[in-house]
Motif scaffolding. Structure first.
Motif, PDB file in Angstrom:
ATOM      1  N   LEU A 151      -3.869   1.189  -2.958  1.00  0.00           N
ATOM      2  CA  LEU A 151      -4.046   1.010  -1.519  1.00  0.00           C
ATOM      3  C   LEU A 151      -3.953  -0.468  -1.148  1.00  0.00           C
ATOM      4  O   LEU A 151      -3.260  -0.846  -0.196  1.00  0.00           O
ATOM      5  CB  LEU A 151      -5.390   1.587  -1.090  1.00  0.00           C
ATOM      6  N   VAL A 152      -4.647  -1.306  -1.919  1.00  0.00           N
ATOM      7  CA  VAL A 152      -4.666  -2.742  -1.624  1.00  0.00           C
ATOM      8  C   VAL A 152      -3.274  -3.364  -1.794  1.00  0.00           C
ATOM      9  O   VAL A 152      -2.772  -4.053  -0.897  1.00  0.00           O
ATOM     10  CB  VAL A 152      -5.683  -3.468  -2.532  1.00  0.00           C
ATOM     11  N   LEU A 153      -2.646  -3.109  -2.945  1.00  0.00           N
ATOM     12  CA  LEU A 153      -1.339  -3.714  -3.213  1.00  0.00           C
ATOM     13  C   LEU A 153      -0.254  -3.147  -2.292  1.00  0.00           C
ATOM     14  O   LEU A 153       0.602  -3.890  -1.797  1.00  0.00           O
ATOM     15  CB  LEU A 153      -0.951  -3.489  -4.680  1.00  0.00           C
ATOM     16  N   GLY A 154      -0.277  -1.824  -2.078  1.00  0.00           N
ATOM     17  CA  GLY A 154       0.712  -1.212  -1.193  1.00  0.00           C
ATOM     18  C   GLY A 154       0.618  -1.751   0.223  1.00  0.00           C
ATOM     19  O   GLY A 154       1.629  -2.097   0.849  1.00  0.00           O
ATOM     20  N   THR A 155      -0.621  -1.843   0.741  1.00  0.00           N
ATOM     21  CA  THR A 155      -0.827  -2.370   2.097  1.00  0.00           C
ATOM     22  C   THR A 155      -0.379  -3.819   2.198  1.00  0.00           C
ATOM     23  O   THR A 155       0.277  -4.227   3.167  1.00  0.00           O
ATOM     24  CB  THR A 155      -2.312  -2.247   2.485  1.00  0.00           C
ATOM     25  N   THR A 156      -0.727  -4.618   1.182  1.00  0.00           N
ATOM     26  CA  THR A 156      -0.345  -6.040   1.177  1.00  0.00           C
ATOM     27  C   THR A 156       1.164  -6.214   1.230  1.00  0.00           C
ATOM     28  O   THR A 156       1.693  -7.030   2.002  1.00  0.00           O
ATOM     29  CB  THR A 156      -0.902  -6.734  -0.081  1.00  0.00           C
ATOM     30  N   LEU A 157       1.882  -5.437   0.415  1.00  0.00           N
ATOM     31  CA  LEU A 157       3.336  -5.578   0.355  1.00  0.00           C
ATOM     32  C   LEU A 157       4.014  -5.024   1.611  1.00  0.00           C
ATOM     33  O   LEU A 157       5.079  -5.503   2.010  1.00  0.00           O
ATOM     34  CB  LEU A 157       3.876  -4.891  -0.899  1.00  0.00           C
ATOM     35  N   ILE A 158       3.414  -4.015   2.250  1.00  0.00           N
ATOM     36  CA  ILE A 158       3.951  -3.546   3.532  1.00  0.00           C
ATOM     37  C   ILE A 158       3.794  -4.643   4.586  1.00  0.00           C
ATOM     38  O   ILE A 158       4.718  -4.944   5.347  1.00  0.00           O
ATOM     39  CB  ILE A 158       3.248  -2.247   3.986  1.00  0.00           C
ATOM     40  N   TYR A 159       2.598  -5.258   4.638  1.00  0.00           N
ATOM     41  CA  TYR A 159       2.366  -6.352   5.579  1.00  0.00           C
ATOM     42  C   TYR A 159       3.302  -7.534   5.319  1.00  0.00           C
ATOM     43  O   TYR A 159       3.670  -8.271   6.234  1.00  0.00           O
ATOM     44  CB  TYR A 159       0.912  -6.829   5.484  1.00  0.00           C
ATOM     45  N   ALA A 160       3.682  -7.711   4.039  1.00  0.00           N
ATOM     46  CA  ALA A 160       4.597  -8.807   3.690  1.00  0.00           C
ATOM     47  C   ALA A 160       6.033  -8.528   4.138  1.00  0.00           C
ATOM     48  O   ALA A 160       6.901  -9.388   3.982  1.00  0.00           O
ATOM     49  CB  ALA A 160       4.557  -9.045   2.186  1.00  0.00           C
ATOM     50  N   PHE A 162       7.941  -5.619   3.241  1.00  0.00           N
ATOM     51  CA  PHE A 162       8.787  -4.877   2.306  1.00  0.00           C
ATOM     52  C   PHE A 162       8.817  -3.370   2.572  1.00  0.00           C
ATOM     53  O   PHE A 162       9.444  -2.618   1.822  1.00  0.00           O
ATOM     54  CB  PHE A 162       8.332  -5.140   0.870  1.00  0.00           C
ATOM     55  N   ALA A 163       8.092  -2.917   3.592  1.00  0.00           N
ATOM     56  CA  ALA A 163       8.115  -1.516   4.038  1.00  0.00           C
ATOM     57  C   ALA A 163       7.906  -0.539   2.882  1.00  0.00           C
ATOM     58  O   ALA A 163       7.020  -0.745   2.056  1.00  0.00           O
ATOM     59  CB  ALA A 163       9.422  -1.230   4.776  1.00  0.00           C
ATOM     60  N   GLU A 164       8.753   0.510   2.804  1.00  0.00           N
ATOM     61  CA  GLU A 164       8.521   1.552   1.805  1.00  0.00           C
ATOM     62  C   GLU A 164       8.757   1.057   0.380  1.00  0.00           C
ATOM     63  O   GLU A 164       8.100   1.536  -0.563  1.00  0.00           O
ATOM     64  CB  GLU A 164       9.402   2.781   2.088  1.00  0.00           C
ATOM     65  N   ILE A 165       9.630   0.084   0.203  1.00  0.00           N
ATOM     66  CA  ILE A 165       9.841  -0.473  -1.135  1.00  0.00           C
ATOM     67  C   ILE A 165       8.584  -1.228  -1.581  1.00  0.00           C
ATOM     68  O   ILE A 165       8.195  -1.175  -2.750  1.00  0.00           O
ATOM     69  CB  ILE A 165      11.070  -1.405  -1.153  1.00  0.00           C
ATOM     70  N   GLY A 166       7.951  -1.911  -0.662  1.00  0.00           N
ATOM     71  CA  GLY A 166       6.693  -2.585  -0.972  1.00  0.00           C
ATOM     72  C   GLY A 166       5.608  -1.598  -1.345  1.00  0.00           C
ATOM     73  O   GLY A 166       4.817  -1.845  -2.277  1.00  0.00           O
ATOM     74  N   LEU A 167       5.552  -0.468  -0.628  1.00  0.00           N
ATOM     75  CA  LEU A 167       4.556   0.555  -0.951  1.00  0.00           C
ATOM     76  C   LEU A 167       4.771   1.095  -2.355  1.00  0.00           C
ATOM     77  O   LEU A 167       3.823   1.186  -3.153  1.00  0.00           O
ATOM     78  CB  LEU A 167       4.641   1.689   0.076  1.00  0.00           C
ATOM     79  N   LEU A 168       5.998   1.436  -2.691  1.00  0.00           N
ATOM     80  CA  LEU A 168       6.299   1.962  -4.026  1.00  0.00           C
ATOM     81  C   LEU A 168       5.995   0.930  -5.110  1.00  0.00           C
ATOM     82  O   LEU A 168       5.404   1.247  -6.147  1.00  0.00           O
ATOM     83  CB  LEU A 168       7.766   2.385  -4.103  1.00  0.00           C
ATOM     84  N   THR A 169       6.370  -0.317  -4.864  1.00  0.00           N
ATOM     85  CA  THR A 169       6.118  -1.374  -5.842  1.00  0.00           C
ATOM     86  C   THR A 169       4.627  -1.586  -6.049  1.00  0.00           C
ATOM     87  O   THR A 169       4.157  -1.744  -7.181  1.00  0.00           O
ATOM     88  CB  THR A 169       6.778  -2.692  -5.384  1.00  0.00           C
ATOM     89  N   GLY A 170       3.861  -1.557  -4.968  1.00  0.00           N
ATOM     90  CA  GLY A 170       2.412  -1.717  -5.074  1.00  0.00           C
ATOM     91  C   GLY A 170       1.764  -0.603  -5.864  1.00  0.00           C
ATOM     92  O   GLY A 170       0.867  -0.839  -6.688  1.00  0.00           O
ATOM     93  N   LEU A 171       2.219   0.620  -5.636  1.00  0.00           N
ATOM     94  CA  LEU A 171       1.660   1.755  -6.370  1.00  0.00           C
ATOM     95  C   LEU A 171       1.992   1.665  -7.859  1.00  0.00           C
ATOM     96  O   LEU A 171       1.141   1.960  -8.718  1.00  0.00           O
ATOM     97  CB  LEU A 171       2.191   3.066  -5.789  1.00  0.00           C
ATOM     98  N   ILE A 172       3.215   1.258  -8.183  1.00  0.00           N
ATOM     99  CA  ILE A 172       3.622   1.137  -9.586  1.00  0.00           C
ATOM    100  C   ILE A 172       2.812   0.052 -10.288  1.00  0.00           C
ATOM    101  O   ILE A 172       2.323   0.235 -11.416  1.00  0.00           O
ATOM    102  CB  ILE A 172       5.130   0.841  -9.682  1.00  0.00           C
ATOM    103  N   LEU A 173       2.632  -1.084  -9.629  1.00  0.00           N
ATOM    104  CA  LEU A 173       1.823  -2.160 -10.203  1.00  0.00           C
ATOM    105  C   LEU A 173       0.383  -1.700 -10.444  1.00  0.00           C
ATOM    106  O   LEU A 173      -0.215  -2.018 -11.473  1.00  0.00           O
ATOM    107  CB  LEU A 173       1.837  -3.377  -9.273  1.00  0.00           C
TER     108      LEU A 173
END
Length: 476
Positions: A151-160, A162-173
């Motif tokens: 939740l934290v990483l996905g939200t951070t990367l969306i705010y940065a 990166f939209a849905e790619i940021g969400l996926l990357t955050g979840l994988i990390l």
């Protein structure tokens, strides 16, 4: 023992589920339906890859760990098999990247799909090992830390940006950060090829491959509608359908899964130690507890759907979600009953091949109905198709269990009583069904919960009144 472990898994799995609900509320406010739809497509395809290639390993680990837990070669065989599957899927993935180059799914999405599939599978294998060890505390710590960090990483990367790619990357990390310690603890670094046991692998394949076909068909029922919606309608409709499905099914199915997380290992243990009759009685008790939790959950969810959509979904998702939620809740109930009350009989007798025919029929029916109903009814047609498919699978599986294994130990009396208690709860909730807001949600949960609990005691469901009176006598 069942109630104790079920409560432990409620804490260890229920809390992460609450984080998942918070994630849905946040992500649907940060992403458009189209962006969420692309995330949902990656998730759906990764789920199909998992079902075909990795789930049989997880299920074999759960089934055979009690038997081989003292042999270090057992876990090493699981690990080496997993690594071999990663290599195989990587080769196929590279070829697929060239095949899809320039089309809707870019190489980055194919790569993220593969990576998401691998991480999900390794996470599932580790959770399964903790479950087989009857360790709900470790299970809960891993599940909670992963969902929270995601939740934290996905939200951070969306705010940065990166939209849905940021969400996926955050979840994988989040997966790999939280999996580091369990991997080192249970699996060790390095590879010991000499420890690989072909006898174990053959046993895994014999038990797991029929389940792979079953799981693939189940995933088709679960995920094909999203792909077909994307094909017949658009990605935005896919996003609305996917998030509604996730919210509705997680609410109902997670509760049923929590019971099964505790119940299935106990049923296997009883089967190994006390024999078939005792195991079937355990299945009956398991099913009673599943109904006790799931039936009122479905009734309550449908009645307060307006408030749930208002609190947990972004505004652009709500209107269509309210139409879909009752269908998906009923579908989740049917799915959970099939998996955790009917199919468990196939697992106990190690006759998993018998599961294949019902889910193949249900999957074909689901795809056909999607193509028939979506053009006429839109995404509501996809929800109708799902309910019809799961209902078909339940009926066919029940018939096969009855004639090929043993009459299903169905707790008819408890079922009728739980339905009665759920009706009482529904009548109490009826005046509050259209209210919205956090305070009204608390009131709805309180009124529904108290009414249902009182009905359970009055009807003495699962000996609740008897147990309560005994404890009161001891206290007094």
């Amino acid at each position: 023992m069942l109630s104790k472990h079920a409560f432990a898994y409620f804490l260890s799995h229920g809390v992460p589920a609450l984080v998942s609900f918070a994630s849905i509320a946040i992500f649907t406010r940060l992403l458009s339906p189209e962006e969420y739809g692309m995330y949902a497509l990656v998730f759906a395809i990764a789920g199909m890859v998992n079902a075909v290639l990795f789930e049989w390993l997880k299920l074999s680990l759960l089934r055979y760990y009690p038997k081989y837990k003292e042999d270090s070669r057992f876990l090493e065989t699981i690990k080496l098999s997993f690594m071999a599957l990663i290599v195989a899927t990587l080769v196929v993935g590279v070829i697929t990247m060239f095949f899809f180059q320039g089309k809707e799914f870019s190489p980055i999405f194919i790569f993220l799909t593969l990576l998401f599939s691998w991480t999900q599978s390794w996470n599932s294998i580790n959770l399964t090992l903790m479950r087989a060890k009857l360790s709900p505390k470790s299970y809960g710590m891993l599940a909670f830390s992963r969902t929270t960090l995601g939740l934290v990483l996905g939200t951070t990367l969306i705010y940065a940006g990166f939209a849905e790619i940021g969400l996926l990357t955050g979840l994988i990390l989040a997966f790999w950060i939280t999996l580091l310690m369990p991997t080192l603890k249970y699996w060790k670094l390095g590879v010991n090829l000499k420890a690989f046991q072909f006898d174990y692998l053959r046993q895994f394949l014999k038990y797991g491959m029929p389940l792979t076909i079953t799981l693939l068909m189940g995933v088709i029922i679960h995920n094909s509608d999203r792909l077909i919606i994307n094909y017949l309608l658009d990605t935005s409709a896919t996003g609305i359908y996917a998030v509604t499905y996730d919210l509705s099914e997680q609410t109902i199915f997670t509760l049923m899964m929590i019971i099964n997380l505790a119940a299935f290992p106990i049923a296997v243990k009883v089967m190994e130690e006390k024999g078939e009759i005792a195991a079937y009685e355990q299945v009956r008790k398991n099913t009673s507890l599943i109904f006790l939790i799931a039936l009122p959950a479905v009734a309550g969810f449908v009645l307060i759907a307006t408030n749930i959509a208002h609190l947990f979904l972004g505004e652009s998702f709500r209107e269509d979600a309210l139409v879909l939620m009752p269908y998906i809740a009923i579908g989740a109930l049917l799915k959970g009953f099939k998996l955790y009350s009917v199919d468990i009989m196939f697992h106990l007798k190690q006759k998993t091949a018998l599961q294949i025919f019902p889910v193949i029929v249900a999957a074909v029916l689901n795809v056909a109905l999607n193509f028939l109903l979506i053009p006429k009814y839109g995404i509501e047609g996809a929800a109708m198709a799902t309910v019809a498919a799961y209902a078909t699978a339940v009926v066919m599986s029940w018939i096969i269990v009855h004639f090929q294994i043993h009459p299903l130990p169905f707790p008819a009396k408890d079922f009728i009583n739980v339905v009665t208690a759920s009706i009482a709860m529904g009548l109490a909730l009826w005046p509050l069904q259209d209210k919205t807001g956090v305070l009204f949600l608390i009131a709805q949960l309180a009124v529904g919960g108290i009414t249902f609990l009182l009905a359970v005691i009055v009807l003495n469901i699962m000996n609740a009144r008897t147990i309560l009176m005994k404890r009161l006598k001891k206290t007094l």
